[in-house]
Design an enzyme around this catalytic site. Structure first.
Site, PDB file in Angstrom:
ATOM      1  N   LYS A   1       0.033  10.711  -2.361  1.00  0.00           N
ATOM      2  CA  LYS A   1       1.276  10.580  -1.897  1.00  0.00           C
ATOM      3  C   LYS A   1       2.535  10.564  -2.469  1.00  0.00           C
ATOM      4  O   LYS A   1       4.155  10.943  -2.376  1.00  0.00           O
ATOM      5  CB  LYS A   1       1.176   8.953  -1.422  1.00  0.00           C
ATOM      6  CG  LYS A   1       2.168   8.691  -0.176  1.00  0.00           C
ATOM      7  CD  LYS A   1       3.098   9.729   0.945  1.00  0.00           C
ATOM      8  CE  LYS A   1       4.049   9.207   1.102  1.00  0.00           C
ATOM      9  NZ  LYS A   1       3.837   7.971   2.349  1.00  0.00           N
TER      10      LYS A   1
ATOM     11  N   LYS B   1      11.240   2.740  -3.824  1.00  0.00           N
ATOM     12  CA  LYS B   1      10.607   1.975  -3.527  1.00  0.00           C
ATOM     13  C   LYS B   1       9.260   3.298  -4.062  1.00  0.00           C
ATOM     14  O   LYS B   1       8.024   2.963  -5.343  1.00  0.00           O
ATOM     15  CB  LYS B   1       9.696   1.736  -2.754  1.00  0.00           C
ATOM     16  CG  LYS B   1       8.512   0.947  -3.086  1.00  0.00           C
ATOM     17  CD  LYS B   1       7.284   1.259  -2.655  1.00  0.00           C
ATOM     18  CE  LYS B   1       6.951   1.159  -0.673  1.00  0.00           C
ATOM     19  NZ  LYS B   1       6.028   2.049  -0.003  1.00  0.00           N
TER      20      LYS B   1
END
Length: 297
Positions: free
Chosen positions: A174, A242
């Site tokens: 990811k 983030k």
């Protein structure tokens, strides 16, 4: 036919709520919990049961799925005073579908194994549209056995479901995904801004590029978003920032140079400083336009 496992779903935000709804529609018995409790109600109306805490969610179910904003949230839900691990028992399967650090995925896995349970890290890509339509890409780290057990659950939420490797491998994948998406948005922005500054219609430039080797889903969807100046969130800038921070941290630990990721992360810092963190990450194109003092819309 074996009975469907009882699933607990924790985290009912933009992504989590439709993912949980798809599990309900697929026939899985579902208990739900969210920090903001009123977000549970739409699912309860459809047949889910509300649970008072992460621990209570685990107590009532066989499989736990979490979909949370950041690594500290994952840590709190699993390891906090009223967290999942207060009720984990042998045979439990824990599936964290948040985008979080590979380190927390490995920590959850170790704690699960110590209790006779198992875990998967299974972050997703596809945004709110993929969550609603059940077409998410799911990147999975953990044992083959746990993956096969979870496959019918994943199939209710996604289409491109890939077992990557051991615990933490899903989160590494990811992070790689988020690098490619962020840098592609930035590249599309550079192209459209250069076109506008040169006196060329950026909409026609986008149309031309979609027919060649530069074509991409980002150019198609986010290029059009930028031209129309539609920045309502599918995926918020603050969350993508983030994600890039996770990638940068991993790169630092491994002595890997990812300089363009650092640059785009810094551009996202600028967007948050302007109060735009809740906008869609395609607003990165707006930031490039602002720097060039042009309006591409």
């Amino acid at each position: 036919m074996m009975a469907a496992p009882r699933i607990g779903f924790i985290g009912l935000g933009i992504m989590g709520a439709p993912m949980a709804m798809n599990l309900l529609r697929a026939g899985f018995p579902l208990a739900v919990h969210n920090r903001t409790r009123d977000k549970e109600m739409s699912l309860v109306t459809e047949g889910a049961v509300a649970a008072d805490s992460p621990a209570a969610t685990a107590d009532a179910t066989d499989v736990i799925i979490t979909m949370l904003p950041d690594t500290p949230d994952v840590e709190s839900v699993y390891f906090g005073a009223n967290g999942v691990f207060n009720r984990v028992r042998p045979g439990h399967l824990l599936i964290d579908m948040s985008t979080a650090s590979p380190a927390i995925a490995r920590r959850i896995h170790q704690a699960a194994v110590e209790r006779g349970a198992d875990s998967l890290d299974a972050p997703v890509s596809g945004g709110d549209v993929g969550a609603k339509t059940g077409t998410l890409s799911i990147m999975v780290g953990g044992s083959v056995e746990a993956f096969e057990r979870a496959r019918p659950i994943f199939q209710a939420m996604g289409k491109n479901i890939v077992h990557i490797g051991d615990a933490g491998a899903g989160q590494v994948t990811k992070a790689c995904n988020q690098i490619v998406v962020a840098l592609t948005i930035e590249a599309v922005g550079e192209a459209l801004v250069l076109a506008k500054k040169s006196g060329v219609d950026p909409g026609r430039v986008r149309q031309a590029l979609l027919g060649g080797f530069a074509q991409s889903r980002v150019l198609d969807v986010h290029g059009q978003r930028a031209l129309e100046q539609r920045f309502e969130p599918g995926f918020r800038v603050q969350l993508h920032r983030k994600d890039l921070a996770i990638a940068l941290q991993a790169a630092q630990q491994l002595d890997v140079s990812i300089p363009l990721t650092a640059t785009v992360h810094d551009m996202m810092n600028s967007l948050l400083a302007q109060g735009l963190g809740d906008k869609d990450h395609s607003i990165l194109i707006y930031e490039l336009a602002r720097r060039a003092n042009v309006d591409i819309g």
